[in-house]
Design an enzyme around this catalytic site. Structure first.
Site, short mmCIF file in Angstrom:
data_model
loop_
_atom_site.label_atom_id
_atom_site.label_comp_id
_atom_site.label_asym_id
_atom_site.label_seq_id
_atom_site.Cartn_x
_atom_site.Cartn_y
_atom_site.Cartn_z
NE ARG A 100 -3.71 -2.18 2.50
CZ ARG A 100 -3.81 -3.04 3.52
NH1 ARG A 100 -3.10 -2.89 4.62
NH2 ARG A 100 -4.66 -4.04 3.44
CG ASP A 111 -14.91 -5.66 -2.17
OD1 ASP A 111 -13.68 -5.85 -2.03
OD2 ASP A 111 -15.77 -6.48 -1.77
CB SER A 112 -18.68 -8.44 -4.70
OG SER A 112 -17.80 -9.18 -3.89
CG ASP A 147 -5.20 -7.62 -2.65
OD1 ASP A 147 -4.73 -8.75 -2.76
OD2 ASP A 147 -5.31 -7.02 -1.56
CB CYS A 156 -3.79 -13.83 -0.81
SG CYS A 156 -5.54 -13.94 -1.20
N1 SAH Z 1 -7.20 -5.12 -1.17
C1 SAH Z 1 -7.82 -5.35 0.11
C2 SAH Z 1 -8.03 -6.81 0.42
C3 SAH Z 1 -8.83 -7.56 -0.60
S1 SAH Z 1 -9.57 -9.02 0.00
C4 SAH Z 1 -7.03 -4.66 1.21
O1 SAH Z 1 -5.98 -4.05 0.92
O2 SAH Z 1 -7.45 -4.72 2.37
C5 SAH Z 1 -10.55 -9.52 -1.35
C6 SAH Z 1 -11.81 -8.71 -1.56
O3 SAH Z 1 -12.42 -9.19 -2.75
C7 SAH Z 1 -12.88 -8.86 -0.50
O4 SAH Z 1 -13.21 -7.60 0.01
C8 SAH Z 1 -14.12 -9.45 -1.22
O5 SAH Z 1 -15.34 -8.88 -0.79
C9 SAH Z 1 -13.83 -9.07 -2.63
N2 SAH Z 1 -14.41 -9.92 -3.68
C10 SAH Z 1 -14.45 -11.27 -3.73
N3 SAH Z 1 -14.97 -11.69 -4.91
C11 SAH Z 1 -15.26 -10.56 -5.61
C12 SAH Z 1 -15.81 -10.32 -6.90
N4 SAH Z 1 -16.13 -11.34 -7.72
N5 SAH Z 1 -15.96 -9.05 -7.30
C13 SAH Z 1 -15.64 -8.02 -6.49
N6 SAH Z 1 -15.10 -8.19 -5.28
C14 SAH Z 1 -14.91 -9.44 -4.84
#
Ligand code: SAH
Length: 391
Positions: free
Chosen positions: A210, A248-249, A295, A335
């Site tokens: 970040r 995000d979803s 991510d 991850c």
């Molecule tokens: N980048 C974030 C962590 C991401 S964790 C940070 O720095 O804290 C992964 C995220 O992907 C979660 O918030 C989850 O809600 C989202 N997610 C999972 N599947 C998804 C999809 N198909 N479309 C959009 N978001 C999704």
């Protein structure tokens, strides 16, 4: 009562694995007495010749049958043991960080297989991933009390991997109340929900990445895809990004991102959508961003998902490149510890090529130093983040 010994027959354990904290079920003598042991029992581990391989905990139901805790047999596993190990983990974090916000314990990397603890000042989230650690919750809580006397301790025992150990999923507050707390990281303040949020409520593993992105974000437009609660996006906005879209979803995650943005005096635009669909839509609308971050959650959850998961990373890199402006930056992260770093890099490269973009890899990173890994288990370093400069 003397402690049960588990025997590792001669020649079973390859020399190269000496010193590894994992002993697999096919390496031990699984006799009826061993099978009858309760999952998570503390055992002595010996060779047939009687030589000591150490003290560990045993789960007859798990592929990783034993996780070693100490190099000698008959080591006492009690609150004092945890106080000593966690004390070392704490000292390491205090060397690295000047504020009490970090992953305090990262399982094997801190000599405590199956135990993850995140610290948010006087609040701790504790996660046990194995039957062995589950049986030690009281001793762990006592050790934490001695070391830190935290105000709040939350057991986040709801990871799906617990099922492999025959454990159920639950969240329980061991001490205090608190649910929403503040996280301080890279000079920003975020709000995290420790009981309802994902994993332990906050992803400390991306802290350094970040910061890396934020340094490049001044005056730029940023798409933070899979933003969760805005870890990347808010810091980028605080560092002077012109516009930040958090995609995000999860509606609750985006609501927290908006609140955190306000707390930092910046603005983000939340978009609730599936990332793949939104990227296609943006492409069709010919919209692009100077910096695109992707991510996602793990696409390769287990070894059998490797091929479809690898394909998903390739597709993600392609679609994300499509909405990265000329001369822009793209970060793709994984991850999944079940995809080797080289394979992940290869899939991303393929995706960029298919998008018709020439790219230079400018940064590759894993999790920060509060996520140490055992030197003989490098595969447990799960996080991979690649940052490309695109033509
Ligand atoms: N980048 C974030 C962590 C991401 S964790 C940070 O720095 O804290 C992964 C995220 O992907 C979660 O918030 C989850 O809600 C989202 N997610 C999972 N599947 C998804 C999809 N198909 N479309 C959009 N978001 C999704």
């Amino acid at each position: 009562m003397s402690r049960k010994a588990i025997i590792v027959p001669k020649g079973q354990r390859a020399k190269s694995r000496d010193g590894s904290p994992w002993i697999f079920s096919n390496e031990i003598r699984m006799d009826p007495a061993a099978k009858a042991l309760a999952p998570g029992s503390v055992v002595n581990v010996r060779g047939e010749d009687g030589r000591s391989l150490g003290t560990g905990y045993f789960n007859p139901k798990s592929l990783i049958a034993i996780r070693l805790l100490a190099p000698d047999c008959d080591a006492v596993i009690d609150a004092g043991f945890f106080e000593e190990r966690l004390g070392r983990a704490l000292a390491l974090r205090r060397t690295i960080y000047d504020k009490p916000y970090y992953r305090l314990c990262h399982a094997e990397g801190d000599g405590l297989p199956g135990l993850v603890i995140d610290r948010f000042d006087d609040t701790l989230t504790v996660q046990t991933g194995t039957a062995g650690m589950e049986r030690q919750v009281e001793a762990i809580a006592a050790a934490l009390e001695k070391l830190l006397s935290p105000k709040t301790v939350i057991l986040r025992n709801d990871t799906p991997s617990r099922a492999l150990e025959g454990l159920d999923a639950y969240v329980r507050i061991l001490k205090g109340e608190g649910r929403r707390i503040a996280v301080e990281e890279n000079g920003a303040r975020y709000i995290a929900d420790l009981t309802e949020g994902q994993k332990t409520g906050w992803y400390y593993d991306q802290r350094d990445n970040r910061a890396f992105i934020a340094r490049l974000a001044k005056g730029k437009t940023v798409l933070d895809a899979y933003s969760y609660t805005g870890g990347f996006g808010i810091l980028a906005a605080k560092s002077g990004a012109q516009e930040v879209v958090c995609l995000d979803s999860s509606a609750p995650a985006l609501a927290l991102a908006e609140q955190s943005a306000r707390a930092n005096g910046v603005k983000i635009t939340p978009v609730k959508s599936d990332v793949f669909e939104e990227l296609e839509r943006l492409k069709a609308a010919a919209e692009s961003f100077d910096i695109v971050l992707a991510d996602p959650p793990p696409f390769v959850k287990s070894k059998k998902d490797l091929e479809p998961g690898a394909k998903a990373y390739r597709k993600l890199a392609r679609l994300a490149a499509d909405v990265t402006a000329p001369g822009g930056l793209l970060m793709v992260a994984s991850c999944s510890h079940n995809i080797p770093p080289e394979r992940f890099a290869q899939e991303c490269a393929q995706g960029l090529m298919r998008a018709g973009r020439r790219a230079a890899l400018i940064h590759q990173a894993g999790a920060g130093p509060d996520h140490p890994v055992h030197p003989l288990l490098p595969e447990s370093a799960y996080l991979k983040a690649l940052v490309y400069a695109l033509d």
